[in-house]
Structure formats: structure tokens, C-alpha cells
Design an enzyme around this catalytic site. Structure first.
Site, short mmCIF file in Angstrom:
data_model
loop_
_atom_site.label_atom_id
_atom_site.label_comp_id
_atom_site.label_asym_id
_atom_site.label_seq_id
_atom_site.Cartn_x
_atom_site.Cartn_y
_atom_site.Cartn_z
CD GLU A 73 -42.30 52.21 45.85
OE1 GLU A 73 -42.63 51.70 44.76
OE2 GLU A 73 -43.14 52.51 46.74
CB CYS B 296 -50.03 53.71 43.36
SG CYS B 296 -48.23 53.59 43.22
#
Length: 655
Positions: free
Chosen positions: A323, A415
Site C-alpha cells: 500500500e 479502515c
């Protein structure tokens, strides 16, 4: 008598000392808080309301369904069972959703929601250990690892991946939001108890570890701002000071932004969300400690991102692997990551940079992220989400987390949905700001606010506009009494032939369409300063500013070093980036090319995707008969994949 005289002298000296205390450092510009801005437009208000009525309840329901609340009860011995969930930061889904609920209740009181949130806070308290520790999976089973990539370890040992401090950071931010929304201290008490534990464990001469995933820094600073306890502020700086310092501890490397001291970093590297949260915390430290080394570092890192690592949608993070940010100019489209959380973090950081420097270029980046890379992460239904936000979909590369092509109601790592919950209610807080007798109008949103200049005067300001679909903005300025001050209207970069600061993107052809500005129907003199049109004059009640921004359809090209976009253009109009979706353009989308001479026309469709402007024209079809053309329609990028799974692309060949 002598005693009374002595007491009087001591009292006088104490008062004099207090008077001589310098003011505590703060940002030179102050944003107008979101709860002091009333939004009434047709773009943001429906999104904020959908977040309140759909997204937040759906997130709470998922937290219950997935055992997030149960973990607190199990940790506190009130429920039997093992750890529920797959991630070491599952607790934060509850915290972030409470934060969003608190923000929503600030602007729209909801007794039922208030009572429900209090019940959840009661459950959180059950999971807190006697000394203040609060990370449920470790309390339940210290030998348990919720993720394969994080080995079991005692408290504070494996912070590189354990997320204990990350959990604290989100709790602190949520508790402060809840306190400010309700005035209650039930959540704040839990947070300060945990923060006081951190003070005992971390600091000079204590455990030298730093957060694996940053956010505790900004959380501690927010706690300091409501409690006045400077130890929280100092601990936030300590965590940043120790990061990258190999004389203190073994370093974790670039992925964790832990390869060298933060004040020596000049390139955005590693996990994009961790990085942007850290840069926000560094900016706070630069201001609150008047630290030039920190300021110089965030300035250099910001320049690196906007000139080499920013997507045209305002997204950051090129790589699915970790990420993470890629190397300079590594901006793939099909495999781009652009995590929704990273776009939100980009807004948080750029707003701080604006408050520090007062330059509109930071709002340019913020606006680009806001209207494209952030809201693309949530479906129009308010309950389906993207985790990554690619700039192309070929129906083969399964980009969304869990290897899917469509929006999902939840993820094993959720998230992003809960970050949307807490972010959207705060959008009105980015519209206005003030400093030194100036009012900044940063975003063009139909809204109103009463801005208090000092204890003696205030100004009511309001906007009427259909932005982002229309560039006409009517601003009413009504001071409590006739007074002189400067109104600073942001001149968007896209209205000045500059998509973003630097040379990463540019328009073809390069052209500047002038904006117009009048006060009470008459042209007025103004100066341009730091990207703002500054009207400094005596204002009276009922003054009206008409600000007209050119909504030109622009073709955008990339710097030639972005090899992925060689020979391609993207389309944007105002702050909105467009994409081409198979739903509108048939099965030959990947073969289409848009010539520079093709005429493009905008059209508002109130029935399409909640009401959007589409852009239509004609394109060439590669591999077809000579000069074959077909009609093409582009839609705003943020609404793609709301009509089923389709091919999509932002960048299209020019020939």
C-alpha cells in the site's frame, strides 16, 4: 499587616508573571470549524446526510456483526470467547465510527444516536485494563496474532506491526471529537487514562520504540489541545524525534518511514497512509514548537509528492505491494492503489500546510483529493466501498481488496469505510479560514457562517453557487458593523492553467481563461497574493461579491517521465476529473482514442448518478475501418462503478 503586605506583593508578582507569559504557538491561520459552517448545497449536503443516515449506522452494524464490540467485553471478562476479527487494529473501526457519529451530532443533534454511542463507550471502558492499556486482542490472549504478518509478543515489543499505538491514536481523536460534540468526559477519561500510561512507558530514557503505524502523534496533540497537558504534546514530538534515529534503536526502514530522522527526509516513501499521517503530525510539531527543521522537512516532502508522486485524482500510493508510494514518476493506472484512507490523509495534511503557509496551492491539492480520490471511495448508496481507487479497470485485474471488481460493504481490513464515516461530516470545516483581519474563502460550497474576528466584531459570510458544476459564486459579506478587512478568494490552479503545483501535469493546449470579480455589481481593484484574489476594503452589511470562474473543459497531459501516460490525455472540468466507463461507451472502450481536435461538450443530467455533468464528443476507434469514429461520454471519476462492473479508464490515447 506585614503578612498582608507580603501576600499582596506575591499576588501582584504572580499576576505580572502571568501577563508576561508569551502566547502558546499555534497555526498563523485558523480554520472555521465545521460545526460553525452551515452547508446547504446540492453536492456536499446530500453526501453528508447519506453518511449520517446510512454509512454511520451501517458501520456500527458491521462492527456489531463482526465482533468488534464483543472484543471489548471479552477483554474485560464480561463475555466468554476468543479474539474476533483478523486485524490488530480492529478496535479502531469502533473508534472512527464514534468519531463520525460525534461530528454528525455536532451539527445535527440525535438523542437516540447519542445514547447508543454512550452505550458503546461503556463497552469500550470494560475492555480497558486497570493501568489504562487498551488493545483488546492482546488483553484477551497475549499469545494470539490476528495477522500472519505480525508475530505474537508482549506489550510494546512488536510495535512495528502490533498497532497498539495506532489504536491509541484513533481512540484519542475519537474521544476528543466526542468531548467537543457532547461536553461529556466519559470517552475522554478512557483516552487520558491510556495516554497517561503512554507517558509512563515512552519518552527519554524509557522504551525507545516508535509507532509502527503513525497517528498517535496527531491524537496526542488533539488531547493536549483539549486538556492543556503539555506532556501529551511532548510525547508526540518524542515519537517523531526518535523515528529514524539509529542511535536510539534498530530501524525498520523506508516502509515505516524509519530509515533516517524525519527532519532529514525529503521524499515520500513506504506505506502511504502511515506517511501522510506522519507528515500531518510533523506539520503540527513544526508549528507548535516553532521548529524550522520540521517545517523544512514537510516542505521538501510535499514538493516531492506534488511534483512526482500525485495522481491526477489527488490519490497517493502507487503500489498494491505494501500500500505504498512508488519511486518518482511511478504512477501506473490499472494497478494503482490510491487507498481511500490515503486520499483522506492527504486532505488532513494539506489543510495543515495551508494553515501554516497561507498559500492556495495546498488547497488546490486538497480540493483535487476531496472531489475525486476521497469520495470515489464510497458508493452513492453510502454503504459500499472501494479500498483502492485505480485509474483503469480492464475487468481482469481484480483491484479491490479481497480481489473483487465491485464495491464491497465491508473488508477484513475496514479502515476505509470507517474513515469515510469520520471524514465526511468534517468537510464544511475546509471552506473558510481567518487570520489577522482576513477571511479566506477556500472552497466554493453553498454555505454560511458567522466568523468571530475578535470579542467585539463578527462577520456573516454566505455563498450561493452550483459549484462544482457551475463556476458562478455569489458571496454575501455582512459585518456586524461597517469595518475594514481583507476578503481572500482562492484562485484555483485549474483556472490559471496549472492542474497541480509543479510540472507533473499540464493542459493541452495551454490556455488561461480569465475569471471575473465584482463587488455590488462593479469591478473592483484587487491584488493577487499567494494564489488568492485579495479585496481589502471597508465592508458593510449586505455587500455582494460575484466571482465567476471559467469552467473550461481541459485535456491534461503528464510529465514525459510518467511513462504510463505517454501519448495520453485525461479530461477535467473545474475540480472534477472525468473517466470513460464501458456502460456509456460500449465494449470497445480500450480501443478508443481521443484526438486533440475532437470537440467536447458538457451537459448536466439530473437523473444520472445523483445529478452530474457529463462530457461528450467523438473518438476514433483503433483497428477499425479507416477514420471510424463513435460518440463517447465521460462521467465524473468519483461516480464510476455505481451501475455495475464495467471497464473504465481515466487516461485515453490521443491518437
Amino acid at each position: 499587616m506585614k503578612i498582608q503586605y507580603l501576600v499582596a506583593i506575591i499576588f501582584f508578582l504572580a499576576i505580572s508573571a502571568c501577563k508576561k507569559q508569551p502566547p502558546k504557538p499555534d497555526y498563523p491561520i485558523q480554520g472555521v470549524p465545521f460545526n460553525e459552517v452551515k452547508v446547504s448545497d446540492q453536492f456536499w449536503l446530500p453526501k453528508i446526510e447519506t453518511n449520517r443516515t446510512v454509512t454511520i449506522p451501517a458501520a456500527f452494524a458491521k462492527c456489531e456483526e463482526m465482533g468488534r464490540m464483543d472484543n471489548f467485553l471479552i477483554a474485560g471478562g464480561k463475555m466468554p470467547g476468543k479474539v474476533k476479527g483478523e486485524m490488530p487494529f480492529d478496535d479502531t473501526d469502533v473508534y472512527k465510527t464514534i468519531e463520525g457519529a460525534a461530528y454528525s451530532m455536532t451539527t445535527k443533534p440525535d438523542p437516540k444516536l447519542d445514547a447508543y454511542v454512550d452505550s458503546i463507550i461503556g463497552i469500550i471502558k470494560v475492555g480497558q485494563e486497570a493501568d489504562g492499556y487498551l488493545t483488546t486482542y492482546k488483553t484477551i490472549d497475549s499469545t494470539y496474532s490476528p495477522a500472519k504478518w505480525c508475530a505474537p509478543a508482549p506489550r510494546w515489543i512488536n510495535e512495528q506491526c502490533s498497532h497498539e499505538l495506532y489504536n491509541s491514536g484513533h481512540m484519542f481523536e475519537a474521544a476528543v471529537a466526542h468531548y467537543r460534540a457532547t461536553g461529556k468526559t466519559n470517552f475522554l477519561d478512557i483516552a487520558t487514562k491510556n495516554a497517561d500510561l503512554l507517558l509512563k512507558v515512552f519518552g527519554e530514557g524509557k522504551n525507545p520504540i516508535v509507532p509502527g503505524h503513525q497517528i498517535v502523534e496527531t491524537g496526542l496533540i488533539k488531547l493536549y489541545q483539549v486538556t492543556g497537558k503539555e506532556e501529551y504534546l511532548n510525547l508526540a514530538k518524542h515519537f517523531l524525534d526518535f523515528r529514524g534515529d539509529s542511535t536510539k534503536r534498530k530501524l525498520w526502514g523506508p516502509y515505516n518511514q524509519d530509515h533516517k530522522p524525519v527532519t532529514q527526509q525529503d521524499e515520500a516513501v513506504g506505506h502511504a497512509v502511515r506517511a501522510e499521517y506522519m507528515y500531518a503530525g510533523m506539520t503540527d510539531v513544526a508549528v507548535l514548537f516553532k521548529d524550522e527543521a520540521y517545517k523544512n522537512a514537510v516542505d521538501k516532502i510535499w514538493d516531492n509528492i506534488v511534483s512526482k508522486k500525485l495522481y491526477i485524482t489527488g490519490g497517493v500510493g502507487a503500489k498494491h505491494d505494501g500500500e505504498a508510494f512508488g519511486v518518482n514518476y511511478e504512477l501506473p493506472n490499472l494497478t494503482s492503489y490510491n487507498e481511500t484512507c490515503a486520499a483522506i490523509a492527504n486532505v488532513y495534511w494539506n489543510y495543515r500546510m495551508f494553515l501554516l503557509h497561507g498559500d492556495s496551492k495546498y488547497i488546490d491539492v486538497l480540493e483535487r483529493s476531496l472531489y475525486n480520490g476521497v469520495i470515489s471511495g464510497v458508493g452513492l448508496d453510502g454503504k459500499t466501498f472501494f479500498y483502492p481507487n485505480p485509474l483503469e479497470c480492464d475487468l481482469h485485474f481484480k483491484f479491490n481488496r479481497g480481489e473483487t471488481l465491485d464495491r464491497q460493504p465491508w473488508f477484513d481490513c475496514s479502515c476505509c469505510p470507517t474513515n469515510i464515516c469520520r471524514f465526511l461530516p468534517s468537510v464544511p470545516g475546509y471552506i473558510y479560514a481567518q487570520a489577522n483581519g482576513s477571511i479566506y474563502v477556500n472552497l466554493f460550497v453553498q454555505s454560511s457562517s458567522n466568523i468571530q474576528f475578535d470579542k467585539k466584531s463578527s462577520v456573516t459570510i454566505s455563498q450561493e453557487t452550483q459549484y462544482p458544476w457551475d463556476g458562478e459564486v455569489k458571496i454575501k459579506v455582512s459585518p456586524e458593523k461597517t469595518s475594514s478587512f481583507a476578503l481572500r478568494l482562492r484562485i484555483p490552479g485549474w483556472a490559471q492553467n496549472q492542474p497541480v503545483p509543479g510540472d507533473l501535469y499540464s493542459y493541452v493546449p495551454a490556455e488561461v481563461s480569465p475569471f471575473s470579480l465584482t463587488v455590488n455589481g462593479e469591478k473592483v481593484s484587487f491584488k493577487e497574493e499567494n494564489g488568492y484574489a485579495v479585496i481589502d476594503r471597508e465592508w458593510k452589511q449586505g455587500d455582494v461579491v460575484n466571482y465567476s470562474l471559467p469552467m473550461t473543459i481541459h485535456r491534461v497531459k503528464s510529465n514525459q517521465l510518467v511513462v504510463e501516460n505517454t501519448g495520453k490525455v485525461a479530461i477535467e472540468r473545474g475540480p472534477i476529473v472525468y473517466c470513460f466507463e464501458g456502460k456509456d461507451n460500449g465494449t470497445e472502450l480500450m480501443k478508443l482514442a481521443l484526438s486533440d481536435s475532437a470537440k467536447l461538450l458538457p451537459k448536466f443530467d439530473p437523473e444520472l448518478l445523483g445529478g452530474v455533468i457529463t462530457i461528450s464528443g467523438t473518438v476514433q476507434v483503433a483497428g477499425n475501418k479507416a477514420n471510424a469514429v463513435q460518440n463517447i461520454t465521460a462521467i465524473p471519476y468519483y461516480v464510476w462503478d455505481n451501475r455495475g462492473i464495467n471497464e473504465m479508464k481515466v487516461w485515453i490515447p490521443r491518437n
